[in-house]
Design an enzyme around this catalytic site. Structure first.
Site, mmCIF file in Angstrom:
data_model
loop_
_atom_site.group_PDB
_atom_site.id
_atom_site.type_symbol
_atom_site.label_atom_id
_atom_site.label_comp_id
_atom_site.label_asym_id
_atom_site.label_seq_id
_atom_site.Cartn_x
_atom_site.Cartn_y
_atom_site.Cartn_z
ATOM 1 N N ILE A 4 0.788 -0.706 -0.222
ATOM 2 C CA ILE A 4 -0.264 0.039 0.147
ATOM 3 C C ILE A 4 0.434 1.126 0.136
ATOM 4 C CG2 ILE A 4 -2.148 -1.181 1.248
ATOM 5 C CD1 ILE A 4 -1.632 0.686 3.765
ATOM 6 N N GLU A 5 2.528 0.783 -0.222
ATOM 7 C CA GLU A 5 2.793 2.283 -0.232
ATOM 8 C C GLU A 5 3.743 2.120 -1.328
ATOM 9 O OE1 GLU A 5 4.804 1.959 3.320
ATOM 10 O OE2 GLU A 5 2.959 2.790 4.882
#
Lengths: 358, 358
Positions: free
Chosen positions: A137-138
């Site tokens: 998610i980064e």
């Protein structure tokens, strides 16, 4: 004769007063030195000694969006050095606009902390740097091998890794990517007027700021926010006297992702005493690293200070006390090192470089 | 005596040869000066004179993500000065990860172009700067008023606008936001070795690069890619001899958004002759501003050159010709001005600053 005597007494009186004033400041400094230390020039490491070659390489990697799957996100995206090492968002935005659960801490002075991340799951900046690059998610890179594949396809990077890690047979490794970035981060020290004060310049802080410093120690803030970073030395529960969300609830907006309550360090240690325990954040540059707390729920520094007084210490600050403490906190704004603000010109990709995937 | 004569003849011969060589280079320079000009130090404007105050303010705005709805995207996100003013993506990523339809052109030297955007819909960089900030798929601000509201809430910006636009009653306007950014962009000139050559240094280019320059003019590239930016002076159809997608089709990947064929300038003028017509891009720094064409479909410079030769000129370049032209194109890589790479420390928001919306 009488006049001379009066003048003499007045002079002596004011001299005494002045020396009493100086003595107050000197006492304050003595007290402050029990809690705080000035910043070092570099946060040195025995296992990853900081060298100019590592710092140069590390800076390039820090600013290079090719360390992300999309080719869009770099360390600097969330830890923006133009904005004191943060993105000034409640929680960060990652690959494909996924919203993270926690507020991006500043990379400034972070290397001094006892551990990294809000829950302390990484022991140092060398370990931390490996995290976001691979976090789906980064920056969302699929694996360390994919990272190395990209870097190996760029001749200048191959050379720079050799220069930065000269005694290694194969210097282009994921460990060394992290070590280089970490070495750069170890140079991100931001001395402030408070450091001048700690080094003995009693006039470096204004009267109001000194009063704020005194309150900061007296009221109990310094029992957690101490050390060279005014934080980062221990883990503490957020919400000692009462549940923190009693105070932050009103600040939560619809913009925030719906998610279970963040259990903090409990997720790492699985010990019940670690529920809602977080690493104490650094207060250096705090006036610039809004919004506050692990969930970035509170934007206003005055509000954050009152919340801390309430849920950590069971106290309510008067307006006067609040003003002084905030004045002191603003004196912690430091100078971002010049070299860190000089954008590197990144080496071009080659035909062999795997393409970004948006 | 004989030896001296031989030496004399050889010296004269080599002097003649050398002067014949010089003459070749001098002829080449003379020819080149018909098509190209060296870069000015600044791309001046009569309607928006470049001043240090405007440039300082413009640089801050260029790097400030608060000009976007999410508070995450700045001009530098897509026009990244660490990577020659582009994002090296086929098309850009905007608010909520929406994918744009066109490749981000470099801001370097862009102020010299006859118009801005691939379809030339903005007349200058002052007009261009207003576009992406309000484009819902780019920076997505809701209105110029929302932009001004954010900036007005930041005291340092209010001061900087007064300094940059000193004779105006209300300097903090959307027009001036754009003028400041544009003034900064007008300083983004990147002189290269080719400029040294154009200024008379015949040795600034290697033999191979000079041969490439010669071919570039002879083959016909310079009939469109001319002027100080080697492009940006006219609009031309992409696909003169044959439809461009005949050549680029094989490079289109699944990663690209499905969309109707880009009709180029036709969308602006609605004239049939403007179908698939685009502003000729600048070839300065071209080796760094991949991927190529308005849709960013082609990553490899050699491929792009061959495609151009094919669809614009109906020619196929030999490997030798291609090598030389590409060598010349690489000599167009310029120096990014130092001031542009110095990240500004942005002023903090205030409690009055409207919050980012992710």
């Amino acid at each position: 004769m009488k006049k001379a005597l009066v003048v003499g007494v007045l002079s002596l009186g004011s001299a005494l007063l002045m020396s009493a004033g100086k003595s107050e400041d000197a006492k304050l400094l003595e007290e402050a030195r029990k809690y705080f230390k000035p910043l070092p020039e570099v946060a040195q490491s025995k296992t990853n000694p900081v060298t100019p070659e590592k710092v140069e390489l590390g800076k390039m990697l820090y600013y290079d969006p090719r360390l992300s799957k999309s080719g869009l996100i770099s360390c600097n995206t969330c830890h923006n050095l133009a904005t004191y090492g943060v993105d000034n968002l409640p929680t960060s935005v990652g690959h494909r606009w996924q919203l993270g659960p926690r507020n991006a801490p500043t990379t400034l002075n972070a290397a001094l902390h006892v551990a990294q991340f809000w829950d302390g799951r990484a022991k140092d900046v060398e370990e931390q740097a490996k995290g976001p690059i691979l976090n789906p998610i980064e920056m969302a890179m699929d694996s360390p091998e994919e990272v190395i594949k990209r870097l190996r396809s760029i001749p200048q990077y191959v050379e720079l890794f050799k220069k930065a890690f000269p005694n290694e047979k194969d210097p282009l490794t994921y460990d060394n990517v992290a070590k280089a970035i970490a070495a750069f981060e170890r140079t991100l020290m931001t001395p402030s007027r408070f450091d001048k004060f700690l080094k003995g310049d009693l006039n470096a802080l204004t009267k109001k700021e000194k009063e704020g410093l005194k309150l900061f120690m007296q009221i109990g803030c310094a029992s957690c926010h101490n050390g060279p970073a005014l934080g980062g030395t221990t883990f503490q529960r957020f919400g000692i006297v009462e549940a923190y969300w009693n105070a932050t609830r009103e600040y939560v907006t619809l913009d925030k992702p719906t998610m279970p309550m963040d259990v903090g360090r409990f997720a790492v240690t699985h010990k019940e005493e670690d529920l809602y325990v977080f690493k104490v954040p650094s207060l250096r540059n705090i006036s610039r690293t809004y919004p506050y707390f692990h969930d970035g729920s509170v934007w206003n520094l005055e509000d954050a200070v009152q919340i801390m007084a309430k849920v950590q210490l069971g106290k309510k600050l008067s307006k006067d006390q609040l003003d002084k403490i905030v004045a002191f906190l603003k004196a912690l704004d430091g100078e971002i090192p010049k070299h860190a603000l000089e954008l590197p010109v990144l080496p071009p990709s080659s035909p062999a470089t795997p393409k970004p995937q948006r």
